[in-house]
Enzyme design. Structure first.
Site, PDB file in Angstrom:
ATOM      1  N   CYS A 167      44.380  43.239  44.387  1.00 29.17           N
ATOM      2  CA  CYS A 167      43.432  44.043  43.709  1.00 29.17           C
ATOM      3  C   CYS A 167      43.770  45.579  44.182  1.00 29.17           C
ATOM      4  O   CYS A 167      43.332  46.507  43.419  1.00 29.17           O
ATOM      5  CB  CYS A 167      42.067  43.755  43.807  1.00 29.17           C
TER       6      CYS A 167
ATOM      7  N   CYS B 199      36.059  40.254  47.650  1.00 24.76           N
ATOM      8  CA  CYS B 199      35.665  41.609  47.988  1.00 24.76           C
ATOM      9  C   CYS B 199      34.886  41.399  49.433  1.00 24.76           C
ATOM     10  O   CYS B 199      34.852  42.181  50.323  1.00 24.76           O
ATOM     11  CB  CYS B 199      34.844  42.215  47.138  1.00 24.76           C
TER      12      CYS B 199
END
Ligand code: FES
Length: 142
Positions: free
Chosen positions: A33, A103
């Site tokens: 990402c 994350c």
């Protein structure tokens, strides 16, 4: 889809910023990402984390998990901070959607990278702490 706690930490991140002359600093990233997280630690002589700050260039969940991770390690010993896993961060945030689990992993890795740097600077070994997988240069090139 996000819990109130996630939204709260995203909208009002705790401990955002940097520490000058930190005891340890660690930067990690996710090559997929492209998000990057940096964690700064101020550790006293007794091995207690007195202050912690973060900078995150990434998604909202990355900001929220960094913020919560700093709250969880503040005031803890380095050994205790090592136990702050991504699972602990997610639980403290009342969960994350499955696509956002990575994350929270970034937050765990950032703490570990900062602890690793601290241990290296002090010339000590923190039991159970492993060397960060890759440094940020490698992540940027990936
Ligand atoms: Fe990659 Fe959140 S999307 S850290």
């Amino acid at each position: 889809m996000y819990s109130e706690k996630v939204m709260d930490h995203f909208n009002n991140p705790r401990n955002m910023g940097e520490i000058e002359n930190p005891s340890g600093v660690g930067t990690v990233g996710n090559a997929k990402c492209g998000d990057i997280m940096r964690m700064y630690l101020d550790v006293d002589e007794a091995g207690v984390i007195r202050d912690v700050k973060f900078k995150t260039f990434g998604c909202g969940a990355a900001v929220a998990t960094s913020s919560m991770a700093t709250e969880l390690v503040k005031g803890k010993t380095v050994q205790e901070a090592l136990q702050v896993t991504n699972k602990a961060v997610m639980e403290a945030l009342d969960g994350l959607p499955p696509v956002k689990v990575h994350c929270s992993l970034l937050a765990e890795e950032a703490i570990h990278a900062a602890l690793w740097d601290y241990a290296k600077k002090r010339g000590i070994t923190i039991e159970g702490l492993q060397e960060p997988v890759a440094d940020i240069e490698e992540i940027a090139e990936a």
